[in-house]
Design a protein around this motif. Sequence first.
Motif, short mmCIF file in Angstrom:
data_model
loop_
_atom_site.label_atom_id
_atom_site.label_comp_id
_atom_site.label_asym_id
_atom_site.label_seq_id
_atom_site.Cartn_x
_atom_site.Cartn_y
_atom_site.Cartn_z
N ALA A 117 18.18 -33.55 12.69
CA ALA A 117 18.78 -34.50 11.75
C ALA A 117 19.37 -33.80 10.54
O ALA A 117 20.42 -34.19 10.03
CB ALA A 117 17.75 -35.53 11.30
N ALA A 118 18.71 -32.76 10.07
CA ALA A 118 19.15 -32.09 8.85
C ALA A 118 20.23 -31.04 9.07
O ALA A 118 21.08 -30.84 8.22
CB ALA A 118 17.95 -31.42 8.16
N THR A 119 20.21 -30.39 10.24
CA THR A 119 21.13 -29.27 10.45
C THR A 119 22.03 -29.42 11.65
O THR A 119 22.99 -28.67 11.78
CB THR A 119 20.33 -27.95 10.63
OG1 THR A 119 19.59 -28.03 11.85
CG2 THR A 119 19.42 -27.68 9.46
N GLY A 120 21.68 -30.32 12.57
CA GLY A 120 22.43 -30.44 13.81
C GLY A 120 21.97 -29.47 14.88
O GLY A 120 22.45 -29.50 16.01
N VAL A 121 21.03 -28.60 14.56
CA VAL A 121 20.51 -27.62 15.52
C VAL A 121 19.43 -28.29 16.36
O VAL A 121 18.47 -28.84 15.84
CB VAL A 121 19.94 -26.38 14.79
CG1 VAL A 121 19.31 -25.41 15.79
CG2 VAL A 121 21.04 -25.69 13.99
N ARG A 144 28.62 -29.81 25.35
CA ARG A 144 29.85 -30.47 24.92
C ARG A 144 29.57 -31.74 24.13
O ARG A 144 30.39 -32.22 23.39
CB ARG A 144 30.69 -30.79 26.14
CG ARG A 144 31.30 -29.58 26.77
CD ARG A 144 32.10 -29.97 28.01
NE ARG A 144 32.78 -28.89 28.62
CZ ARG A 144 32.20 -27.91 29.31
NH1 ARG A 144 30.91 -27.87 29.42
NH2 ARG A 144 32.92 -26.95 29.85
N ASP A 145 28.38 -32.31 24.33
CA ASP A 145 28.09 -33.58 23.68
C ASP A 145 27.32 -33.42 22.37
O ASP A 145 26.93 -34.40 21.77
CB ASP A 145 27.30 -34.49 24.62
CG ASP A 145 25.98 -33.90 25.05
OD1 ASP A 145 25.18 -34.64 25.63
OD2 ASP A 145 25.76 -32.70 24.81
N ARG A 146 27.10 -32.20 21.93
CA ARG A 146 26.33 -31.98 20.71
C ARG A 146 27.20 -32.21 19.49
O ARG A 146 28.39 -31.88 19.47
CB ARG A 146 25.77 -30.56 20.70
CG ARG A 146 24.74 -30.37 19.63
CD ARG A 146 24.03 -29.04 19.76
NE ARG A 146 24.99 -27.96 19.72
CZ ARG A 146 24.96 -26.94 20.56
NH1 ARG A 146 24.06 -26.85 21.48
NH2 ARG A 146 25.85 -25.98 20.47
N LYS A 147 26.61 -32.75 18.44
CA LYS A 147 27.31 -32.97 17.18
C LYS A 147 27.56 -31.61 16.52
O LYS A 147 26.92 -30.61 16.86
CB LYS A 147 26.46 -33.83 16.26
CG LYS A 147 26.30 -35.24 16.77
CD LYS A 147 25.45 -36.04 15.81
CE LYS A 147 25.28 -37.44 16.33
NZ LYS A 147 24.43 -38.24 15.47
N PRO A 148 28.45 -31.56 15.55
CA PRO A 148 28.69 -30.31 14.84
C PRO A 148 27.37 -29.74 14.30
O PRO A 148 26.49 -30.48 13.87
CB PRO A 148 29.62 -30.70 13.70
CG PRO A 148 30.29 -31.94 14.17
CD PRO A 148 29.30 -32.64 15.05
N ALA A 149 27.26 -28.42 14.33
CA ALA A 149 26.00 -27.77 13.98
C ALA A 149 25.62 -27.94 12.52
O ALA A 149 24.46 -27.89 12.18
CB ALA A 149 26.07 -26.29 14.33
N TYR A 150 26.57 -28.10 11.67
CA TYR A 150 26.22 -28.23 10.25
C TYR A 150 27.05 -29.34 9.63
O TYR A 150 28.24 -29.44 9.86
CB TYR A 150 26.48 -26.91 9.50
CG TYR A 150 26.02 -27.00 8.08
CD1 TYR A 150 26.91 -27.27 7.06
CD2 TYR A 150 24.68 -26.86 7.76
CE1 TYR A 150 26.48 -27.39 5.77
CE2 TYR A 150 24.25 -26.98 6.46
CZ TYR A 150 25.17 -27.24 5.47
OH TYR A 150 24.73 -27.36 4.19
N ARG A 151 26.40 -30.17 8.88
CA ARG A 151 27.10 -31.22 8.15
C ARG A 151 27.03 -30.91 6.67
O ARG A 151 25.99 -30.51 6.17
CB ARG A 151 26.46 -32.57 8.46
CG ARG A 151 26.81 -33.00 9.86
CD ARG A 151 26.01 -34.19 10.23
NE ARG A 151 24.95 -33.64 11.07
CZ ARG A 151 23.92 -34.31 11.49
NH1 ARG A 151 23.75 -35.53 11.16
NH2 ARG A 151 23.03 -33.75 12.26
N ALA A 152 28.12 -31.12 5.96
CA ALA A 152 28.21 -30.71 4.56
C ALA A 152 27.19 -31.38 3.65
O ALA A 152 26.64 -30.76 2.77
CB ALA A 152 29.62 -30.95 4.04
#
Length: 162
Positions: A117-121, A144-152
Amino acid sequence: MAGWEQARRRYRLVHDVAGDFARNGPGALAEWRSAIETEFGGLDDLLRDVQRRFHTTAEARLDALIEAPPGDPEASVVAVLDEVAEIHPDLKRLLDAYADHPAVAEGTARLHRAVRAATGVDLTRTRNRTQPGRSRYEEKGPSRDRKPAYRARLRPVRAWLH
């Protein structure tokens, strides 16, 4: 003062049990059974306390990581977890040995959800490497279905743990 004394006893017991376990294997826990039951009420609560100590260190370091976004979030999260394993090798060894125990599995799943939830990892997609010098949290492959690894705009990891 009674609470402080209990905290100190538990701290010492956790590290003594984990150290003995690391040196002598699972048989060492039998020698500590009485002390574990007296202080924690049983193995479940000891394991939860061991995990809480380990995860608290990881959470603090992950919070610092989130404050200064890394270039490669997955590698950075893995490096933090590897660093914590180096800081607390005895705790890590005990947690690894009891990874399938319900008390440990529950806390591990909670940490994995918080990190995701915090990092996308996604730590649930990782596995232990058998090659020396490589991370214990290697990812199996691209998704391919993973969200971006880092959200600002991320909140600290601890916010999702409670």
